[in-house]
Motif scaffolding. Structure first.
Motif, PDB file in Angstrom:
ATOM      1  N   UNK A 137      72.746 -66.447 -23.246  1.00 10.98           N
ATOM      2  CA  UNK A 137      73.158 -67.618 -22.638  1.00 10.98           C
ATOM      3  C   UNK A 137      72.112 -68.678 -23.143  1.00 10.98           C
ATOM      4  N   UNK A 138      71.072 -68.448 -23.857  1.00  9.55           N
ATOM      5  CA  UNK A 138      70.146 -69.344 -24.527  1.00  9.55           C
ATOM      6  C   UNK A 138      70.873 -70.259 -25.442  1.00  9.55           C
ATOM      7  N   UNK A 139      70.581 -71.612 -25.169  1.00 12.64           N
ATOM      8  CA  UNK A 139      71.340 -72.738 -25.917  1.00 12.64           C
ATOM      9  C   UNK A 139      70.700 -72.520 -27.545  1.00 12.64           C
TER      10      UNK A 139
ATOM     11  N   UNK B 298      77.596 -71.273 -32.296  1.00  9.52           N
ATOM     12  CA  UNK B 298      78.234 -71.586 -31.027  1.00  9.52           C
ATOM     13  C   UNK B 298      78.000 -72.826 -30.337  1.00  9.52           C
ATOM     14  N   UNK B 299      79.071 -73.368 -29.802  1.00 13.84           N
ATOM     15  CA  UNK B 299      78.861 -74.756 -28.972  1.00 13.84           C
ATOM     16  C   UNK B 299      77.999 -74.431 -27.750  1.00 13.84           C
ATOM     17  N   UNK B 300      77.624 -75.393 -27.092  1.00  9.05           N
ATOM     18  CA  UNK B 300      76.950 -75.172 -25.846  1.00  9.05           C
ATOM     19  C   UNK B 300      77.890 -75.180 -24.696  1.00  9.05           C
ATOM     20  N   UNK B 301      77.723 -74.232 -23.732  1.00  8.09           N
ATOM     21  CA  UNK B 301      78.784 -74.338 -22.477  1.00  8.09           C
ATOM     22  C   UNK B 301      78.639 -75.451 -21.749  1.00  8.09           C
ATOM     23  N   UNK B 302      79.688 -75.279 -20.707  1.00  7.23           N
ATOM     24  CA  UNK B 302      80.069 -76.219 -19.659  1.00  7.23           C
ATOM     25  C   UNK B 302      78.879 -76.570 -18.880  1.00  7.23           C
ATOM     26  N   UNK B 303      78.131 -75.815 -18.633  1.00 11.15           N
ATOM     27  CA  UNK B 303      77.127 -75.816 -17.516  1.00 11.15           C
ATOM     28  C   UNK B 303      75.830 -76.437 -18.143  1.00 11.15           C
ATOM     29  N   UNK B 304      75.555 -76.415 -19.467  1.00 14.21           N
ATOM     30  CA  UNK B 304      74.347 -77.096 -20.121  1.00 14.21           C
ATOM     31  C   UNK B 304      74.042 -78.415 -19.653  1.00 14.21           C
ATOM     32  N   UNK B 305      73.068 -78.806 -19.360  1.00 20.49           N
ATOM     33  CA  UNK B 305      72.672 -80.332 -18.939  1.00 20.49           C
ATOM     34  C   UNK B 305      73.062 -81.261 -19.993  1.00 20.49           C
ATOM     35  N   UNK B 306      73.229 -80.840 -21.337  1.00 17.61           N
ATOM     36  CA  UNK B 306      73.481 -81.803 -22.231  1.00 17.61           C
ATOM     37  C   UNK B 306      75.136 -82.126 -22.514  1.00 17.61           C
ATOM     38  N   UNK B 307      75.780 -80.949 -21.678  1.00 20.69           N
ATOM     39  CA  UNK B 307      77.310 -81.345 -21.911  1.00 20.69           C
ATOM     40  C   UNK B 307      77.787 -81.817 -20.428  1.00 20.69           C
ATOM     41  N   UNK B 308      77.177 -81.276 -19.268  1.00 18.52           N
ATOM     42  CA  UNK B 308      77.331 -81.705 -18.034  1.00 18.52           C
ATOM     43  C   UNK B 308      76.878 -83.218 -17.571  1.00 18.52           C
TER      44      UNK B 308
ATOM     45  N   UNK C  70      65.288 -80.721 -25.564  1.00 18.79           N
ATOM     46  CA  UNK C  70      66.360 -80.989 -24.752  1.00 18.79           C
ATOM     47  C   UNK C  70      67.525 -79.994 -24.903  1.00 18.79           C
ATOM     48  N   UNK C  71      67.242 -79.027 -25.911  1.00 21.61           N
ATOM     49  CA  UNK C  71      68.141 -77.731 -25.883  1.00 21.61           C
ATOM     50  C   UNK C  71      67.919 -76.833 -24.692  1.00 21.61           C
ATOM     51  N   UNK C  72      66.702 -76.715 -24.328  1.00 24.40           N
ATOM     52  CA  UNK C  72      66.159 -75.797 -22.899  1.00 24.40           C
ATOM     53  C   UNK C  72      67.099 -76.433 -22.075  1.00 24.40           C
ATOM     54  N   UNK C  73      67.897 -75.443 -21.266  1.00 25.38           N
ATOM     55  CA  UNK C  73      68.702 -75.611 -20.163  1.00 25.38           C
ATOM     56  C   UNK C  73      67.934 -75.643 -18.747  1.00 25.38           C
ATOM     57  N   UNK C  74      66.734 -75.123 -18.920  1.00 20.66           N
ATOM     58  CA  UNK C  74      66.141 -74.946 -17.802  1.00 20.66           C
ATOM     59  C   UNK C  74      66.491 -73.772 -16.733  1.00 20.66           C
TER      60      UNK C  74
END
Length: 171
Positions: A105-107, A115-125, A37-41
């Protein structure tokens, strides 16, 4: 050695709920489901890279692996990718920490760096589309290796940069 991570504790804004797994676990502690799930695609790691034989510098190209679906930015045969593409790299915590070719940008890289995941990562958004709308993915920017020709003709710098409006998360 992986950076130390905080253990799960209630989030200040949601009493009784734990922090997201990527904030409290090292890469080695992730379950297979969490790892995947860390892969943001974004598809950036599926772009061909060139390494300079003199100084070892890595150059990204806009040329994607033949298995990358250029619309979804996902592998079209993920289960068989290592058989079909022998030089496909299996990401492991060790590989993530040693690879100089993973995009910033790789999660996996972000979590390894604490570091935290950015806003656009699917796990966040909550949406797999935000990686595309934020300009992180290769959608509309990559060409298949089947159509590319010489890789040297396709060197680009954008996979090494954070797009405008998609700032790097704090560590």
């Amino acid at each position: 050695m992986p950076p130390s991570r905080r253990r799960a504790e209630p989030a200040p804004d949601a009493p009784g709920t734990a922090e997201p797994f990527w904030r409290v676990k090292s890469l080695e502690e992730l379950s297979p489901r969490e790892w995947e799930s860390l892969c943001d695609g974004c598809g950036r790691c599926c772009l061909h890279k060139l390494r300079d034989p003199d100084d070892g510098a890595v150059a990204f190209t806009e040329v994607a692996c033949r298995l990358l679906d250029l619309r979804s930015c996902r592998c079209s045969d993920y289960a068989n990718r290592f058989r079909r593409v022998p030089d496909c790299v299996r990401l492991t915590p060790k590989v993530v920490r040693e690879a100089d070719w993973l995009p910033p940008t790789c999660a996996y890289r972000l979590v390894a760096e604490g570091k935290d995941l950015p806003w656009w990562h699917p796990l966040v958004s909550g949406s797999p589309e935000t990686v595309h709308t934020a300009g992180i993915s290769v959608r509309g920017r990559a060409v298949s290796e089947r159509d590319a020709g010489a890789l040297e003709d396709h060197v680009v710098s954008w996979p090494r940069r954070w797009p405008r409006g998609a700032r790097e998360p704090a560590g």
